[in-house]
Design a protein around this motif. Structure first.
Motif, short mmCIF file in Angstrom:
data_model
loop_
_atom_site.label_atom_id
_atom_site.label_comp_id
_atom_site.label_asym_id
_atom_site.label_seq_id
_atom_site.Cartn_x
_atom_site.Cartn_y
_atom_site.Cartn_z
N ASP A 82 0.84 -1.10 0.15
CA ASP A 82 0.19 0.10 -0.13
C ASP A 82 0.76 1.33 -0.06
O ASP A 82 1.46 1.66 0.99
N PRO A 83 1.09 1.78 -1.19
CA PRO A 83 1.88 2.96 -1.39
C PRO A 83 1.62 4.12 -0.39
O PRO A 83 2.51 4.57 0.48
N ALA A 84 0.46 4.34 0.03
CA ALA A 84 -0.09 5.53 0.84
C ALA A 84 0.34 5.16 2.37
O ALA A 84 1.06 5.84 3.02
N ALA A 85 0.37 3.92 2.68
CA ALA A 85 0.51 3.55 4.04
C ALA A 85 2.18 3.49 4.24
O ALA A 85 2.80 3.97 5.23
N ALA A 86 2.82 3.00 3.26
CA ALA A 86 4.45 3.05 3.13
C ALA A 86 4.84 4.60 3.10
O ALA A 86 5.84 4.84 3.80
N ALA A 87 4.12 5.63 2.47
CA ALA A 87 4.63 7.01 2.46
C ALA A 87 4.49 7.46 3.80
O ALA A 87 5.37 8.23 4.21
N ARG A 88 3.34 6.98 4.53
CA ARG A 88 3.02 7.56 5.67
C ARG A 88 4.14 7.15 6.87
O ARG A 88 4.57 7.88 7.69
N LEU A 89 4.46 6.01 6.54
CA LEU A 89 5.54 5.41 7.60
C LEU A 89 7.05 6.31 7.27
O LEU A 89 7.70 6.42 8.22
N GLU A 90 7.21 6.43 5.96
CA GLU A 90 8.47 7.21 5.74
C GLU A 90 8.55 8.65 6.40
O GLU A 90 9.46 9.13 6.70
N THR A 91 7.05 9.33 6.34
CA THR A 91 6.94 10.50 6.97
C THR A 91 7.29 10.42 8.45
O THR A 91 7.99 11.32 9.12
N ILE A 92 6.83 9.35 9.15
CA ILE A 92 6.86 9.27 10.66
C ILE A 92 8.35 9.04 10.91
O ILE A 92 9.04 9.50 11.84
N ARG A 93 8.91 8.09 9.96
CA ARG A 93 10.56 8.02 10.17
C ARG A 93 11.22 9.16 10.12
O ARG A 93 12.22 9.48 10.97
N ALA A 94 10.91 9.99 9.18
CA ALA A 94 11.44 11.15 8.94
C ALA A 94 11.31 12.25 10.03
O ALA A 94 12.28 12.89 10.64
N ILE A 95 10.05 12.24 10.77
CA ILE A 95 9.73 13.01 11.59
C ILE A 95 10.49 12.55 13.32
O ILE A 95 11.47 13.51 13.81
N VAL A 96 10.38 11.51 13.58
CA VAL A 96 10.95 10.99 14.90
C VAL A 96 12.63 10.96 14.67
O VAL A 96 13.38 11.46 15.57
N GLY A 97 13.02 10.57 13.44
CA GLY A 97 14.52 10.43 13.19
C GLY A 97 15.04 12.06 13.29
O GLY A 97 16.40 11.72 13.53
N ALA A 98 14.39 12.91 12.88
CA ALA A 98 15.02 14.33 12.89
C ALA A 98 15.02 14.77 14.26
O ALA A 98 15.66 15.90 14.59
#
Lengths: 165, 262
Positions: free
Chosen positions: A6-22
Protein backbone atom coordinates in the motif's frame (compact mmCIF):
# COMPACT_ATOMS: atom_id res chain seq x y z
CA UNK A 1 -2.25 -4.42 6.33
CA UNK A 2 0.98 -4.82 4.46
CA UNK A 3 2.59 -1.40 4.13
CA UNK A 4 4.70 -2.58 1.20
CA UNK A 5 1.57 -3.36 -0.79
CA UNK A 6 0.00 0.00 0.00
CA UNK A 7 1.99 3.01 -1.26
CA UNK A 8 0.00 5.49 0.87
CA UNK A 9 0.73 3.54 4.05
CA UNK A 10 4.38 3.16 3.08
CA UNK A 11 4.64 6.92 2.50
CA UNK A 12 3.04 7.54 5.89
CA UNK A 13 5.64 5.34 7.59
CA UNK A 14 8.42 7.19 5.76
CA UNK A 15 7.02 10.52 7.00
CA UNK A 16 6.92 9.21 10.57
CA UNK A 17 10.47 7.91 10.22
CA UNK A 18 11.62 11.33 9.03
CA UNK A 19 9.82 13.18 11.84
CA UNK A 20 11.07 11.01 14.70
CA UNK A 21 14.48 10.47 13.11
CA UNK A 22 15.08 14.23 12.93
CA UNK A 23 14.48 14.83 16.65
CA UNK A 24 17.74 16.08 18.19
CA UNK A 25 19.19 14.11 21.08
CA UNK A 26 18.26 16.06 24.25
CA UNK A 27 21.81 15.96 25.62
CA UNK A 28 23.85 16.09 22.40
CA UNK A 29 21.57 18.17 20.15
CA UNK A 30 24.05 18.21 17.28
CA UNK A 31 23.01 14.63 16.41
CA UNK A 32 19.53 13.18 15.87
CA UNK A 33 17.77 10.04 17.04
CA UNK A 34 18.38 8.56 13.57
CA UNK A 35 22.08 9.52 13.71
CA UNK A 36 22.57 7.75 17.04
CA UNK A 37 20.67 4.62 16.03
CA UNK A 38 18.11 5.19 18.79
CA UNK A 39 15.28 5.06 16.22
CA UNK A 40 15.22 1.35 15.37
CA UNK A 41 12.20 0.97 13.11
CA UNK A 42 8.80 2.29 12.07
CA UNK A 43 6.26 -0.34 11.08
CA UNK A 44 2.59 -1.20 11.00
CA UNK A 45 1.48 -3.20 14.01
CA UNK A 46 -2.11 -4.08 14.74
CA UNK A 47 -3.29 -1.67 12.02
CA UNK A 48 -1.46 1.39 13.38
CA UNK A 49 2.05 2.83 13.01
CA UNK A 50 4.49 1.71 15.66
CA UNK A 51 7.77 3.55 16.37
CA UNK A 52 10.51 1.44 17.95
CA UNK A 53 13.12 3.24 20.04
CA UNK A 54 16.01 1.72 21.98
CA UNK A 55 17.71 3.18 25.06
CA UNK A 56 21.45 3.91 25.03
CA UNK A 57 22.74 3.18 28.56
CA UNK A 58 20.30 1.38 30.92
CA UNK A 59 20.43 4.35 33.24
CA UNK A 60 20.51 7.12 30.64
CA UNK A 61 18.33 9.89 32.09
CA UNK A 62 17.42 11.07 28.58
CA UNK A 63 15.59 7.86 27.62
CA UNK A 64 12.22 9.02 28.91
CA UNK A 65 12.66 12.52 27.54
CA UNK A 66 13.36 11.01 24.12
CA UNK A 67 10.18 8.91 24.16
CA UNK A 68 8.18 11.96 25.30
CA UNK A 69 9.66 14.09 22.51
CA UNK A 70 8.80 11.43 19.93
CA UNK A 71 5.23 11.33 21.25
CA UNK A 72 4.97 15.13 21.09
CA UNK A 73 6.36 15.33 17.56
CA UNK A 74 3.98 12.62 16.33
CA UNK A 75 0.97 14.35 17.90
CA UNK A 76 1.99 17.73 16.47
CA UNK A 77 2.26 16.19 12.98
CA UNK A 78 -1.18 14.58 13.24
CA UNK A 79 -0.04 11.00 13.91
CA UNK A 80 -2.02 10.57 17.11
CA UNK A 81 -2.64 6.91 16.22
CA UNK A 82 1.08 6.10 16.11
CA UNK A 83 2.48 4.37 19.18
CA UNK A 84 5.98 4.53 20.61
CA UNK A 85 7.55 1.43 22.10
CA UNK A 86 10.96 0.79 23.64
CA UNK A 87 12.81 -2.31 22.51
CA UNK A 88 15.96 -3.65 24.17
CA UNK A 89 17.19 -6.24 21.68
CA UNK A 90 19.51 -6.04 19.94
CA UNK A 91 21.31 -3.93 22.54
CA UNK A 92 22.21 -0.45 21.35
CA UNK A 93 25.76 -0.09 20.08
CA UNK A 94 27.86 2.94 19.20
CA UNK A 95 28.72 0.98 16.03
CA UNK A 96 25.33 2.17 14.75
CA UNK A 97 26.49 5.77 14.70
CA UNK A 98 27.08 6.50 11.03
CA UNK A 99 29.97 8.33 9.36
CA UNK A 100 27.94 11.50 8.88
CA UNK A 101 27.01 11.58 12.57
CA UNK A 102 30.62 10.94 13.55
CA UNK A 103 31.65 13.97 11.50
CA UNK A 104 28.94 16.06 13.19
CA UNK A 105 30.16 14.96 16.63
CA UNK A 106 33.76 15.80 15.74
CA UNK A 107 32.79 19.24 14.40
CA UNK A 108 30.96 19.82 17.69
CA UNK A 109 34.10 19.00 19.68
CA UNK A 110 33.20 15.44 20.72
CA UNK A 111 35.52 12.62 19.68
CA UNK A 112 33.36 9.88 18.12
CA UNK A 113 33.57 6.31 19.47
CA UNK A 114 36.43 4.30 18.02
CA UNK A 115 34.65 0.97 17.77
CA UNK A 116 32.35 -1.10 19.96
CA UNK A 117 33.29 -1.93 23.54
CA UNK A 118 34.00 -5.51 22.51
CA UNK A 119 36.97 -4.47 20.40
CA UNK A 120 38.65 -2.54 23.20
CA UNK A 121 37.28 0.41 25.12
CA UNK A 122 40.81 1.47 25.91
CA UNK A 123 41.64 2.52 22.34
CA UNK A 124 42.38 6.23 22.83
CA UNK A 125 40.50 8.73 20.66
CA UNK A 126 42.07 11.39 18.48
CA UNK A 127 41.62 15.02 19.51
CA UNK A 128 38.56 16.37 17.66
CA UNK A 129 40.19 19.81 17.36
CA UNK A 130 43.74 19.17 16.16
CA UNK A 131 43.56 15.47 15.31
CA UNK A 132 46.48 14.51 17.56
CA UNK A 133 46.54 11.01 19.02
CA UNK A 134 48.51 12.29 22.01
CA UNK A 135 45.66 12.47 24.52
CA UNK A 136 45.05 11.53 28.12
CA UNK A 137 41.91 10.54 29.99
CA UNK A 138 40.92 12.99 32.70
CA UNK A 139 37.76 11.22 33.86
CA UNK A 140 36.02 7.99 32.82
CA UNK A 141 32.71 9.87 32.93
CA UNK A 142 32.17 13.31 31.43
CA UNK A 143 29.22 15.61 31.01
CA UNK A 144 26.86 12.70 30.22
CA UNK A 145 26.98 8.97 31.09
CA UNK A 146 27.91 8.11 27.48
CA UNK A 147 31.02 10.31 27.41
CA UNK A 148 34.44 10.33 29.03
CA UNK A 149 36.51 13.45 29.59
CA UNK A 150 39.88 13.77 27.82
CA UNK A 151 42.65 16.30 27.36
CA UNK A 152 44.75 16.74 24.24
CA UNK A 153 48.46 16.83 25.01
CA UNK A 154 49.27 18.54 21.68
CA UNK A 155 46.85 21.49 21.61
CA UNK A 156 46.09 21.30 25.37
CA UNK A 157 42.33 21.53 24.82
CA UNK A 158 39.92 19.42 26.88
CA UNK A 159 37.32 17.41 24.99
CA UNK A 160 34.55 14.85 25.46
CA UNK A 161 34.89 11.33 24.10
CA UNK A 162 31.76 9.40 23.12
CA UNK A 163 32.65 6.02 24.67
CA UNK A 164 32.35 2.79 22.67
CA UNK A 165 29.35 0.80 23.91
CA UNK B 1 9.00 -24.49 32.18
CA UNK B 2 9.24 -22.63 35.46
CA UNK B 3 5.95 -21.53 37.09
CA UNK B 4 5.21 -17.84 36.57
CA UNK B 5 5.42 -16.99 40.27
CA UNK B 6 8.88 -18.54 40.53
CA UNK B 7 9.94 -16.83 37.31
CA UNK B 8 8.96 -13.45 38.81
CA UNK B 9 10.75 -14.30 42.05
CA UNK B 10 13.94 -15.06 40.13
CA UNK B 11 13.74 -11.75 38.24
CA UNK B 12 13.21 -9.83 41.49
CA UNK B 13 16.25 -11.52 42.97
CA UNK B 14 18.28 -10.33 39.97
CA UNK B 15 16.83 -6.80 40.23
CA UNK B 16 17.15 -6.19 43.97
CA UNK B 17 20.95 -6.47 44.04
CA UNK B 18 21.66 -3.70 41.50
CA UNK B 19 18.97 -1.51 43.09
CA UNK B 20 20.47 -1.78 46.57
CA UNK B 21 24.06 -1.31 45.36
CA UNK B 22 22.89 1.64 43.27
CA UNK B 23 21.48 3.24 46.40
CA UNK B 24 24.70 2.69 48.35
CA UNK B 25 26.75 4.24 45.52
CA UNK B 26 24.37 7.19 45.28
CA UNK B 27 25.21 8.00 48.91
CA UNK B 28 28.60 9.16 47.61
CA UNK B 29 26.98 11.77 45.39
CA UNK B 30 28.41 15.12 46.44
CA UNK B 31 30.86 13.37 48.82
CA UNK B 32 33.26 11.67 46.40
CA UNK B 33 36.98 11.97 47.18
CA UNK B 34 37.53 13.89 43.92
CA UNK B 35 35.11 15.30 41.35
CA UNK B 36 35.91 12.60 38.77
CA UNK B 37 35.05 9.86 41.25
CA UNK B 38 31.89 11.62 42.33
CA UNK B 39 30.83 11.54 38.69
CA UNK B 40 31.94 7.95 38.25
CA UNK B 41 29.98 6.57 41.19
CA UNK B 42 26.87 8.58 40.33
CA UNK B 43 27.00 7.23 36.78
CA UNK B 44 27.63 3.64 37.86
CA UNK B 45 24.69 4.04 40.26
CA UNK B 46 22.57 5.26 37.33
CA UNK B 47 23.48 2.24 35.21
CA UNK B 48 22.63 -0.13 38.07
CA UNK B 49 19.36 1.67 38.72
CA UNK B 50 18.55 1.40 35.01
CA UNK B 51 19.29 -2.33 35.04
CA UNK B 52 17.08 -2.82 38.10
CA UNK B 53 14.26 -0.83 36.49
CA UNK B 54 14.35 -2.91 33.32
CA UNK B 55 14.21 -6.10 35.40
CA UNK B 56 11.35 -4.79 37.58
CA UNK B 57 9.41 -3.71 34.49
CA UNK B 58 9.92 -7.14 32.96
CA UNK B 59 8.83 -8.87 36.19
CA UNK B 60 5.78 -6.59 36.52
CA UNK B 61 4.66 -7.33 32.96
CA UNK B 62 4.93 -11.04 33.71
CA UNK B 63 3.20 -10.81 37.11
CA UNK B 64 0.31 -8.70 35.83
CA UNK B 65 -2.31 -7.19 38.15
CA UNK B 66 -1.13 -4.09 39.99
CA UNK B 67 2.54 -5.07 39.86
CA UNK B 68 4.84 -2.22 38.78
CA UNK B 69 8.47 -1.19 39.09
CA UNK B 70 7.53 1.38 41.73
CA UNK B 71 5.56 -1.15 43.77
CA UNK B 72 8.56 -3.48 43.76
CA UNK B 73 11.08 -0.79 44.67
CA UNK B 74 9.08 1.27 47.14
CA UNK B 75 6.39 -0.87 48.69
CA UNK B 76 8.13 -4.05 49.70
CA UNK B 77 9.67 -4.48 53.13
CA UNK B 78 12.99 -5.94 54.24
CA UNK B 79 12.00 -9.66 54.15
CA UNK B 80 10.67 -9.28 50.61
CA UNK B 81 13.96 -7.91 49.27
CA UNK B 82 16.20 -10.55 47.73
CA UNK B 83 19.47 -8.66 47.25
CA UNK B 84 22.78 -10.20 48.28
CA UNK B 85 23.76 -9.17 51.82
CA UNK B 86 27.12 -7.76 50.68
CA UNK B 87 25.43 -5.00 48.71
CA UNK B 88 23.44 -3.62 51.64
CA UNK B 89 26.54 -3.22 53.85
CA UNK B 90 27.19 0.45 54.62
CA UNK B 91 29.95 2.23 52.69
CA UNK B 92 31.85 2.58 55.96
CA UNK B 93 32.56 -1.15 56.08
CA UNK B 94 31.38 -4.42 57.57
CA UNK B 95 31.96 -3.78 61.27
CA UNK B 96 31.25 -0.06 61.33
CA UNK B 97 27.55 -0.25 62.22
CA UNK B 98 27.09 2.39 59.52
CA UNK B 99 28.09 5.24 61.81
CA UNK B 100 31.68 5.74 60.70
CA UNK B 101 32.96 7.76 57.75
CA UNK B 102 32.46 6.12 54.36
CA UNK B 103 35.48 4.13 53.16
CA UNK B 104 36.41 4.49 49.51
CA UNK B 105 38.54 1.34 49.48
CA UNK B 106 35.57 -0.67 50.75
CA UNK B 107 33.29 0.88 48.12
CA UNK B 108 35.74 0.20 45.30
CA UNK B 109 36.66 -3.37 46.28
CA UNK B 110 32.96 -4.21 46.61
CA UNK B 111 32.32 -2.72 43.15
CA UNK B 112 35.18 -4.78 41.71
CA UNK B 113 33.81 -7.99 43.22
CA UNK B 114 30.25 -7.30 42.16
CA UNK B 115 31.12 -6.11 38.63
CA UNK B 116 33.30 -9.17 38.01
CA UNK B 117 30.42 -11.39 39.15
CA UNK B 118 27.87 -9.41 37.13
CA UNK B 119 30.02 -9.72 34.03
CA UNK B 120 29.97 -13.53 34.29
CA UNK B 121 26.24 -13.49 35.11
CA UNK B 122 25.07 -11.22 32.28
CA UNK B 123 27.28 -12.97 29.76
CA UNK B 124 25.45 -16.24 30.50
CA UNK B 125 22.00 -14.70 30.95
CA UNK B 126 22.27 -13.12 27.50
CA UNK B 127 21.46 -16.67 26.34
CA UNK B 128 18.48 -17.09 28.73
CA UNK B 129 15.37 -18.86 27.48
CA UNK B 130 13.51 -15.71 28.59
CA UNK B 131 14.08 -13.38 25.60
CA UNK B 132 13.25 -10.30 27.69
CA UNK B 133 15.82 -11.21 30.31
CA UNK B 134 18.37 -12.05 27.61
CA UNK B 135 17.94 -8.55 26.12
CA UNK B 136 18.43 -6.87 29.51
CA UNK B 137 21.49 -9.05 30.14
CA UNK B 138 23.09 -8.12 26.81
CA UNK B 139 22.82 -4.41 27.70
CA UNK B 140 23.92 -4.85 31.29
CA UNK B 141 26.98 -6.83 30.19
CA UNK B 142 28.37 -3.82 28.32
CA UNK B 143 27.93 -1.68 31.41
CA UNK B 144 29.42 -4.24 33.82
CA UNK B 145 32.63 -4.34 31.71
CA UNK B 146 33.15 -0.62 32.14
CA UNK B 147 32.30 -0.71 35.86
CA UNK B 148 34.87 -3.47 36.36
CA UNK B 149 37.56 -1.46 34.55
CA UNK B 150 36.88 1.48 36.83
CA UNK B 151 36.92 -0.55 40.04
CA UNK B 152 39.99 -2.56 38.93
CA UNK B 153 42.03 0.58 38.21
CA UNK B 154 41.34 1.89 41.69
CA UNK B 155 41.84 -1.45 43.43
CA UNK B 156 45.32 -1.61 41.87
CA UNK B 157 46.04 1.99 42.76
CA UNK B 158 45.02 1.41 46.39
CA UNK B 159 46.65 -2.00 46.79
CA UNK B 160 49.89 -1.01 45.09
CA UNK B 161 49.82 2.47 46.59
CA UNK B 162 50.84 3.71 50.01
CA UNK B 163 50.98 1.59 53.16
CA UNK B 164 47.76 3.23 54.34
CA UNK B 165 45.85 2.64 51.09
CA UNK B 166 47.18 -0.93 50.86
CA UNK B 167 46.05 -1.70 54.41
CA UNK B 168 42.57 -0.35 53.74
CA UNK B 169 42.19 -2.23 50.46
CA UNK B 170 43.37 -5.46 52.14
CA UNK B 171 40.97 -4.94 55.04
CA UNK B 172 38.12 -4.34 52.57
CA UNK B 173 38.99 -7.49 50.62
CA UNK B 174 39.26 -9.62 53.78
CA UNK B 175 35.97 -8.42 55.18
CA UNK B 176 34.03 -8.59 51.90
CA UNK B 177 35.21 -11.94 50.51
CA UNK B 178 33.09 -14.12 52.84
CA UNK B 179 29.96 -12.30 51.66
CA UNK B 180 30.57 -13.47 48.10
CA UNK B 181 29.96 -17.11 49.10
CA UNK B 182 26.22 -16.49 48.89
CA UNK B 183 26.52 -15.64 45.19
CA UNK B 184 27.64 -19.15 44.31
CA UNK B 185 25.52 -21.20 46.73
CA UNK B 186 22.51 -22.39 44.77
CA UNK B 187 19.18 -22.80 46.52
CA UNK B 188 15.97 -24.38 45.19
CA UNK B 189 15.02 -21.28 43.17
CA UNK B 190 18.47 -21.07 41.54
CA UNK B 191 18.29 -24.76 40.63
CA UNK B 192 14.80 -24.43 39.22
CA UNK B 193 15.73 -21.34 37.17
CA UNK B 194 18.88 -22.99 35.83
CA UNK B 195 17.10 -26.25 34.94
CA UNK B 196 14.39 -24.40 33.01
CA UNK B 197 16.88 -22.43 30.93
CA UNK B 198 15.76 -19.16 32.53
CA UNK B 199 18.68 -18.74 34.90
CA UNK B 200 22.29 -19.72 35.36
CA UNK B 201 24.09 -22.39 37.33
CA UNK B 202 25.34 -19.96 39.95
CA UNK B 203 28.01 -22.30 41.31
CA UNK B 204 29.59 -22.34 37.85
CA UNK B 205 30.25 -18.60 38.07
CA UNK B 206 32.68 -19.10 40.95
CA UNK B 207 35.60 -20.47 38.91
CA UNK B 208 35.82 -17.69 36.31
CA UNK B 209 35.05 -15.08 38.97
CA UNK B 210 37.89 -16.33 41.18
CA UNK B 211 40.31 -16.27 38.25
CA UNK B 212 39.48 -12.60 37.64
CA UNK B 213 39.60 -11.66 41.32
CA UNK B 214 42.85 -13.47 42.08
CA UNK B 215 44.52 -11.86 39.06
CA UNK B 216 43.30 -8.45 40.19
CA UNK B 217 44.45 -9.05 43.77
CA UNK B 218 47.88 -10.12 42.52
CA UNK B 219 48.25 -7.03 40.34
CA UNK B 220 47.18 -4.91 43.30
CA UNK B 221 49.72 -6.71 45.54
CA UNK B 222 46.85 -7.82 47.76
CA UNK B 223 46.57 -11.24 49.41
CA UNK B 224 43.47 -13.18 48.36
CA UNK B 225 41.68 -14.23 51.58
CA UNK B 226 41.40 -17.83 52.74
CA UNK B 227 38.13 -19.60 51.96
CA UNK B 228 35.48 -19.11 54.59
CA UNK B 229 32.38 -21.12 55.47
CA UNK B 230 30.38 -17.96 56.16
CA UNK B 231 27.13 -17.86 54.20
CA UNK B 232 24.94 -14.75 54.16
CA UNK B 233 21.24 -15.13 53.39
CA UNK B 234 20.10 -11.91 51.71
CA UNK B 235 18.85 -13.63 48.58
CA UNK B 236 16.46 -15.64 50.76
CA UNK B 237 15.11 -12.46 52.38
CA UNK B 238 17.04 -12.83 55.65
CA UNK B 239 19.01 -9.60 55.88
CA UNK B 240 21.45 -7.92 58.20
CA UNK B 241 20.64 -4.86 60.27
CA UNK B 242 21.51 -2.32 57.56
CA UNK B 243 18.89 -2.92 54.88
CA UNK B 244 16.01 -1.53 56.95
CA UNK B 245 17.71 1.86 57.26
CA UNK B 246 18.55 1.89 53.57
CA UNK B 247 14.97 1.13 52.56
CA UNK B 248 13.56 3.64 55.05
CA UNK B 249 15.51 6.36 53.30
CA UNK B 250 14.93 5.10 49.76
CA UNK B 251 11.21 4.54 50.22
CA UNK B 252 10.24 7.47 52.46
CA UNK B 253 9.09 9.83 49.71
CA UNK B 254 7.06 7.22 47.83
CA UNK B 255 5.43 6.01 51.05
CA UNK B 256 4.61 9.53 52.29
CA UNK B 257 3.05 10.37 48.91
CA UNK B 258 1.91 6.99 47.56
CA UNK B 259 0.06 8.36 44.54
CA UNK B 260 2.70 10.90 43.56
CA UNK B 261 4.00 10.81 39.99
CA UNK B 262 7.15 12.42 38.68
Amino acid sequence: MNAMADPAAAARLETIRAIVGAIPDPEIPVVTLADLGILRDVLIDDGAPLVLLTPTYSGCPATEAIAAQAREALDAAGFADARVRTVLAPAWSTDWIGEDARRKLRDFGIAPPACSAACGARTPPACPRCGSGEVEQVSRWGSTPCKAHYRCLACREPFDYFKPY
Amino acid sequence: MIPRERHVEYLLRLADSPLVLSHRLSEWCGHGPVLEEDLALANIALDLLGQARLLYQHAAALAGGDASEDRYAYFRGVPEFRNFTMLELPNSGVASAGAADPDYAFTIVRNAMYSAWALELWERLSRSADAGLAAIAAKSLKEARYHLEHASDWTIRFGDGTDASHARAQRALDSLAPYANEWFAADALDDEAAASGLGVDCAALRGPWLVRMRALAEEATLRWPEDSAFLSTGKRGLHGEHLGYLLAEMQSLARAHPEATW
